[in-house]
Write a protein that holds these residues in place. Structure first.
Motif, PDB file in Angstrom:
ATOM      1  N   VAL A   1       0.868  -1.174   0.000  1.00 31.58           N
ATOM      2  CA  VAL A   1       0.000   0.000   0.000  1.00 31.58           C
ATOM      3  C   VAL A   1       0.905   1.225   0.000  1.00 31.58           C
ATOM      4  O   VAL A   1       1.853   1.298   0.784  1.00 31.58           O
ATOM      5  CB  VAL A   1      -0.933   0.030   1.240  1.00 31.58           C
ATOM      6  CG1 VAL A   1      -1.829   1.261   1.201  1.00 31.58           C
ATOM      7  CG2 VAL A   1      -1.779  -1.238   1.312  1.00 31.58           C
ATOM      8  N   GLU A   2       0.623   2.165  -0.889  1.00 35.41           N
ATOM      9  CA  GLU A   2       1.444   3.368  -0.988  1.00 35.41           C
ATOM     10  C   GLU A   2       1.567   4.066   0.374  1.00 35.41           C
ATOM     11  O   GLU A   2       0.577   4.205   1.103  1.00 35.41           O
ATOM     12  CB  GLU A   2       0.854   4.338  -2.000  1.00 35.41           C
ATOM     13  CG  GLU A   2       0.892   3.843  -3.436  1.00 35.41           C
ATOM     14  CD  GLU A   2       2.301   3.807  -3.991  1.00 35.41           C
ATOM     15  OE1 GLU A   2       3.180   4.517  -3.448  1.00 35.41           O
ATOM     16  OE2 GLU A   2       2.533   3.058  -4.961  1.00 35.41           O
ATOM     17  N   GLU A   3       2.767   4.486   0.702  1.00 34.79           N
ATOM     18  CA  GLU A   3       3.011   5.154   1.982  1.00 34.79           C
ATOM     19  C   GLU A   3       2.162   6.409   2.129  1.00 34.79           C
ATOM     20  O   GLU A   3       1.664   6.709   3.219  1.00 34.79           O
ATOM     21  CB  GLU A   3       4.488   5.498   2.111  1.00 34.79           C
ATOM     22  CG  GLU A   3       4.864   6.095   3.466  1.00 34.79           C
ATOM     23  CD  GLU A   3       6.336   6.401   3.578  1.00 34.79           C
ATOM     24  OE1 GLU A   3       6.755   6.952   4.623  1.00 34.79           O
ATOM     25  OE2 GLU A   3       7.092   6.089   2.625  1.00 34.79           O
TER      26      GLU A   3
ATOM     27  N   VAL B   1      -1.312   5.418   3.281  1.00 29.84           N
ATOM     28  CA  VAL B   1      -1.339   5.065   4.704  1.00 29.84           C
ATOM     29  C   VAL B   1      -1.268   6.316   5.573  1.00 29.84           C
ATOM     30  O   VAL B   1      -2.025   6.459   6.546  1.00 29.84           O
ATOM     31  CB  VAL B   1      -0.178   4.107   5.044  1.00 29.84           C
ATOM     32  CG1 VAL B   1      -0.127   3.845   6.552  1.00 29.84           C
ATOM     33  CG2 VAL B   1      -0.319   2.803   4.279  1.00 29.84           C
ATOM     34  N   ASN B   2      -0.396   7.226   5.239  1.00 29.78           N
ATOM     35  CA  ASN B   2      -0.235   8.451   6.024  1.00 29.78           C
ATOM     36  C   ASN B   2      -1.489   9.315   5.979  1.00 29.78           C
ATOM     37  O   ASN B   2      -1.848   9.960   6.969  1.00 29.78           O
ATOM     38  CB  ASN B   2       0.966   9.247   5.523  1.00 29.78           C
ATOM     39  CG  ASN B   2       2.288   8.570   5.846  1.00 29.78           C
ATOM     40  OD1 ASN B   2       2.369   7.768   6.776  1.00 29.78           O
ATOM     41  ND2 ASN B   2       3.316   8.883   5.084  1.00 29.78           N
ATOM     42  N   LEU B   3      -2.152   9.337   4.837  1.00 28.08           N
ATOM     43  CA  LEU B   3      -3.402  10.091   4.710  1.00 28.08           C
ATOM     44  C   LEU B   3      -4.453   9.544   5.662  1.00 28.08           C
ATOM     45  O   LEU B   3      -5.125  10.306   6.379  1.00 28.08           O
ATOM     46  CB  LEU B   3      -3.908  10.012   3.263  1.00 28.08           C
ATOM     47  CG  LEU B   3      -5.269  10.673   3.007  1.00 28.08           C
ATOM     48  CD1 LEU B   3      -5.129  12.177   2.922  1.00 28.08           C
ATOM     49  CD2 LEU B   3      -5.892  10.119   1.729  1.00 28.08           C
ATOM     50  N   VAL B   4      -4.612   8.231   5.661  1.00 28.93           N
ATOM     51  CA  VAL B   4      -5.614   7.595   6.531  1.00 28.93           C
ATOM     52  C   VAL B   4      -5.255   7.812   7.998  1.00 28.93           C
ATOM     53  O   VAL B   4      -6.119   8.108   8.829  1.00 28.93           O
ATOM     54  CB  VAL B   4      -5.720   6.091   6.210  1.00 28.93           C
ATOM     55  CG1 VAL B   4      -6.616   5.389   7.229  1.00 28.93           C
ATOM     56  CG2 VAL B   4      -6.263   5.894   4.798  1.00 28.93           C
TER      57      VAL B   4
ATOM     58  N   ILE C   1      -7.507  -2.604   8.373  1.00 32.03           N
ATOM     59  CA  ILE C   1      -6.695  -3.278   7.365  1.00 32.03           C
ATOM     60  C   ILE C   1      -6.863  -2.534   6.037  1.00 32.03           C
ATOM     61  O   ILE C   1      -7.990  -2.331   5.578  1.00 32.03           O
ATOM     62  CB  ILE C   1      -7.122  -4.749   7.206  1.00 32.03           C
ATOM     63  CG1 ILE C   1      -6.983  -5.473   8.548  1.00 32.03           C
ATOM     64  CG2 ILE C   1      -6.297  -5.442   6.131  1.00 32.03           C
ATOM     65  CD1 ILE C   1      -7.728  -6.786   8.613  1.00 32.03           C
ATOM     66  N   LEU C   2      -5.763  -2.123   5.470  1.00 30.66           N
ATOM     67  CA  LEU C   2      -5.779  -1.418   4.182  1.00 30.66           C
ATOM     68  C   LEU C   2      -5.169  -2.293   3.105  1.00 30.66           C
ATOM     69  O   LEU C   2      -4.107  -2.894   3.318  1.00 30.66           O
ATOM     70  CB  LEU C   2      -4.981  -0.115   4.274  1.00 30.66           C
ATOM     71  CG  LEU C   2      -5.648   1.114   4.890  1.00 30.66           C
ATOM     72  CD1 LEU C   2      -4.673   2.283   4.877  1.00 30.66           C
ATOM     73  CD2 LEU C   2      -6.918   1.492   4.135  1.00 30.66           C
ATOM     74  N   THR C   3      -5.845  -2.367   1.969  1.00 35.42           N
ATOM     75  CA  THR C   3      -5.316  -3.148   0.860  1.00 35.42           C
ATOM     76  C   THR C   3      -5.596  -2.454  -0.466  1.00 35.42           C
ATOM     77  O   THR C   3      -6.584  -1.721  -0.597  1.00 35.42           O
ATOM     78  CB  THR C   3      -5.913  -4.572   0.840  1.00 35.42           C
ATOM     79  OG1 THR C   3      -5.340  -5.309  -0.254  1.00 35.42           O
ATOM     80  CG2 THR C   3      -7.426  -4.539   0.690  1.00 35.42           C
ATOM     81  N   GLU C   4      -4.734  -2.702  -1.434  1.00 35.47           N
ATOM     82  CA  GLU C   4      -4.960  -2.182  -2.775  1.00 35.47           C
ATOM     83  C   GLU C   4      -5.632  -3.226  -3.658  1.00 35.47           C
ATOM     84  O   GLU C   4      -5.964  -2.951  -4.817  1.00 35.47           O
ATOM     85  CB  GLU C   4      -3.642  -1.726  -3.396  1.00 35.47           C
ATOM     86  CG  GLU C   4      -3.046  -0.513  -2.687  1.00 35.47           C
ATOM     87  CD  GLU C   4      -1.909   0.123  -3.466  1.00 35.47           C
ATOM     88  OE1 GLU C   4      -1.537  -0.412  -4.530  1.00 35.47           O
ATOM     89  OE2 GLU C   4      -1.412   1.176  -3.017  1.00 35.47           O
TER      90      GLU C   4
END
Length: 232
Positions: free
Chosen positions: A65-67, A70-73, A122-125
């Motif tokens: 997942v793009e950094e 993740v930082n935005l979330v 949980i974050l996924t692309e």
């Protein structure tokens, strides 16, 4: 403020009760009496531990997942719910959470595998799906899914990126993440009729997501405060 919250209690029972009386199943009088004596202490300890539980949401990237994503979330969750966010190391996607078509991942299998006592987003692309009997679909693509109430939710960026500028994608992602965490905190889909509320049921429509705002209606705010003690 203490780095590690703690709770202590001292139980003092003056009357002596023989052990044989406690373990004797026929002597329910003493068992009932002990329950009544200890219940207030149990409730006090439970309340104390609940009040001092760290307010943390862990973000778990599943696959790459793009950094920046993740930082935005992370920033959005901390700003909206006032919970600290900690990003965990990336985990690889595995075949046991694939949907039957093997072309995407099954959201319920993801939740079941990674469910724990920690608040986890949980974050996924990768694309995710669920069984949808109403649509007669064994793999209905979704934006996200979360236990209600619970501690675990999953959000996929796959469909949120489609036909979207970077700004629109970011807006969608923030609202869907806050929505699924809201379910974890006990919020159902909003029934107030306020189209701005991010807890409205999108019903699989990206237009519904776009219409909502980073906003909780008064009804949902009240329910969140009374139910989870999160007063925004």
């Amino acid at each position: 403020m203490l780095d590690k919250p703690y709770c202590s209690a001292t139980l003092i029972i003056n009357r002596r009760i023989k052990f044989s009386q406690l373990v004797n199943p026929q002597n329910s009088f003493y068992l009932l009496k002990m329950k009544r004596l200890l219940l207030p202490f149990y409730l006090a300890i439970t309340c104390c531990l609940s009040c001092h539980r760290p307010k943390v949401v862990y973000i778990q990237p599943l696959g790459h997942v793009e950094e920046s994503t993740v930082n935005l979330v992370k920033a959005a969750v901390e700003k909206f719910y006032h919970y600290k966010c900690i990003v965990k190391p990336e985990l690889s996607s595995t075949n046991d959470i694939l949907a039957d078509s093997k072309t995407r991942y099954e959201a319920n299998r993801i939740l079941s595998k990674f469910n724990s006592n920690e608040n986890t987003l949980i974050l996924t692309e990768q694309d995710i799906a669920v069984v949808n009997p109403e649509r007669h679909s064994k793999e209905w693509g979704i934006f996200g899914l979360g236990y209600q109430p619970g501690t675990t939710c999953v959000v996929s960026v796959f469909r949120l990126k489609q036909n979207a500028s970077i700004a629109l994608f970011h807006d969608r992602l923030i609202k869907v993440c806050l929505h699924e965490i809201g379910h974890n905190f006990g919020l159902p889909h909003c029934t107030s009729g306020d189209t701005r509320c991010l807890m409205r049921d999108a019903k699989g429509s990206i237009k519904e997501v776009d219409q909502a705002q980073v906003f909780l209606c008064p009804q949902c705010r009240k329910q969140l405060c009374s139910g989870s003690g999160i007063c925004l």
